[in-house]
Design an enzyme around this catalytic site. Structure first.
Site, PDB file in Angstrom:
ATOM      1  N   LYS A  25     -21.259  44.163   6.744  1.00  0.00           N
ATOM      2  CA  LYS A  25     -20.040  44.760   6.191  1.00  0.00           C
ATOM      3  C   LYS A  25     -19.509  45.838   7.129  1.00  0.00           C
ATOM      4  O   LYS A  25     -18.306  45.920   7.379  1.00  0.00           O
ATOM      5  CB  LYS A  25     -20.324  45.336   4.792  1.00  0.00           C
ATOM      6  CG  LYS A  25     -20.504  44.242   3.739  1.00  0.00           C
ATOM      7  CD  LYS A  25     -21.020  44.758   2.406  1.00  0.00           C
ATOM      8  CE  LYS A  25     -21.334  43.582   1.477  1.00  0.00           C
ATOM      9  NZ  LYS A  25     -21.958  43.985   0.213  1.00  0.00           N
ATOM     10  N   GLN A  40     -24.376  49.121  -2.469  1.00  0.00           N
ATOM     11  CA  GLN A  40     -25.083  47.845  -2.274  1.00  0.00           C
ATOM     12  C   GLN A  40     -26.122  47.651  -3.383  1.00  0.00           C
ATOM     13  O   GLN A  40     -26.943  48.534  -3.632  1.00  0.00           O
ATOM     14  CB  GLN A  40     -25.753  47.827  -0.889  1.00  0.00           C
ATOM     15  CG  GLN A  40     -26.395  46.506  -0.531  1.00  0.00           C
ATOM     16  CD  GLN A  40     -25.391  45.355  -0.418  1.00  0.00           C
ATOM     17  OE1 GLN A  40     -24.316  45.501   0.149  1.00  0.00           O
ATOM     18  NE2 GLN A  40     -25.741  44.215  -0.981  1.00  0.00           N
ATOM     19  N   ASP A  95     -15.562  46.443  -4.929  1.00  0.00           N
ATOM     20  CA  ASP A  95     -16.378  45.295  -5.337  1.00  0.00           C
ATOM     21  C   ASP A  95     -15.789  44.632  -6.584  1.00  0.00           C
ATOM     22  O   ASP A  95     -16.168  43.506  -6.924  1.00  0.00           O
ATOM     23  CB  ASP A  95     -17.815  45.738  -5.639  1.00  0.00           C
ATOM     24  CG  ASP A  95     -18.747  45.551  -4.446  1.00  0.00           C
ATOM     25  OD1 ASP A  95     -18.465  44.660  -3.620  1.00  0.00           O
ATOM     26  OD2 ASP A  95     -19.748  46.283  -4.359  1.00  0.00           O
TER      27      ASP A  95
END
Ligand code: NAD
Length: 287
Positions: free
Chosen positions: A54, A98, A121
């Protein structure tokens, strides 16, 4: 093989090139680049790979990433304080935590604490709720990426029989909501469902996200179906595979996404998309 490949790697690259152009243009016009806070707690090796992918993509596209690597012993209060600071920081447009988190931390509490307009997200209850009521805000990246890949087939989803295998908060459920939004007739199967083979045989579109290697047999697939595989597993020899028996499925499907190179790269591309979306909204607010 009769199926055409859904090439997520190529589509992700072309989307990222487009995002890079948009950012470069805005920066040349005097705006600050987008900022993404990437928070990792502990050092789970799979998470470290995802986080570094990422961050590399951020660098390629022109997004400034702010890395926060916290020890596995981090408390909920410490993580909450970091999220509050990122929520308040005007140079940060997106916040990514994460998952999975170490056992003492609640993912649900963390997700709900992120400001919904920085929730790149798309997991915050407000963003999931918006998708459910057909007013999407920031959309969960993996299902959103699957929709972008399906779009490349040119097939109209209105009324088709779509099957989602898996019902998790991060893939299966938002996937079903995306397909419903697109006008498909949606069935969701999960670990308590009966007759998986029968459901697969009826489906014009299959999205596999159960996390079980080879769960979906090629011979079950309706000839001409579109098949996308979200599952990722590492075999003993180090190679990757998905939830679908790829070779046999590719003999029956009209389109199929490979593992690797299908849905995986699209997830990161849609994370960049969401970061741009949040950044554009924040810049507009400050004009
Ligand atoms: P999860 O374990 O949270 O959820 C799995 C779901 O599958 C559950 O709803 C469960 O009920 C269902 N399931 C399990 N066994 C089943 C069976 N035999 N029949 C039908 N349904 C069954 O997993 P997740 O986080 O949703 O991830 C699923 C897979 O997708 C994993 O392989 C994961 O690595 C992968 N993944 C890939 C990406 C990507 O970017 N490509 C992103 C997220 C997850």
């Amino acid at each position: 093989m009769t199926a055409k490949l859904l090439d997520g790697r190529a589509l992700a690259q072309s989307l990222q090139a487009q995002f890079q152009g948009q950012i470069a243009e805005a920066v040349a016009a005097g705006h600050r680049p987008p900022g993404l806070a990437v928070i990792q707690v502990g050092d789970d090796p799979a998470s470290s790979v995802y986080v570094s992918n990422k961050r590399n993509t951020c660098q390629k596209v022109g997004v400034t990433s702010f890395a926060h690597e916290l020890p596995a012993s981090t408390t909920q209060a410490e993580l909450n304080a970091l999220i509050d600071a990122c929520n308040a920081d005007p140079s940060i447009d997106g916040i990514l935590v994460q998952l999975p988190l170490p056992p003492q931390l609640s993912a649900a509490e963390v997700i709900a604490r992120i400001a919904p307009h920085k929730d790149v997200d798309g997991f915050h209850p407000e963003n999931m709720g918006r998708l459910a009521i057909r007013q999407p805000g920031l959309r969960p990246c993996t299902p959103f990426g699957v929709m972008k890949l399906i779009e490349t087939t040119g097939v109209d989803l209105y009324g088709i029989e779509a099957l989602v295998v898996g019902a998790s908060n991060i893939v299966g459920r938002p996937m079903a909501l995306e397909l419903l939004l697109a006008g498909a007739t949606v069935t969701v199967v999960h670990r308590f469902s009966r007759d998986l083979a029968g459901h697969v045989a009826r489906a014009d579109l299959i999205i596999a996200a159960a996390g079980k290697p080879g769960l979906i047999r090629g011979e079950w697939i309706k000839p001409g179906a579109i098949v996308l595989d979200v599952g990722i597993h590492r075999r003993e020899d180090g190679s990757l595979c998905g939830d679908i028996e790829f070779a046999a499925a590719a003999e029956r499907a009209s389109w199929i996404s490979p593992v690797p190179g299908g849905v995986g790269p699209m997830t990161i591309a849609m994370l960049m998309h969401n970061t741009l979306q949040a950044w554009q909204a924040h810049l507009a607010l400050r004009v």
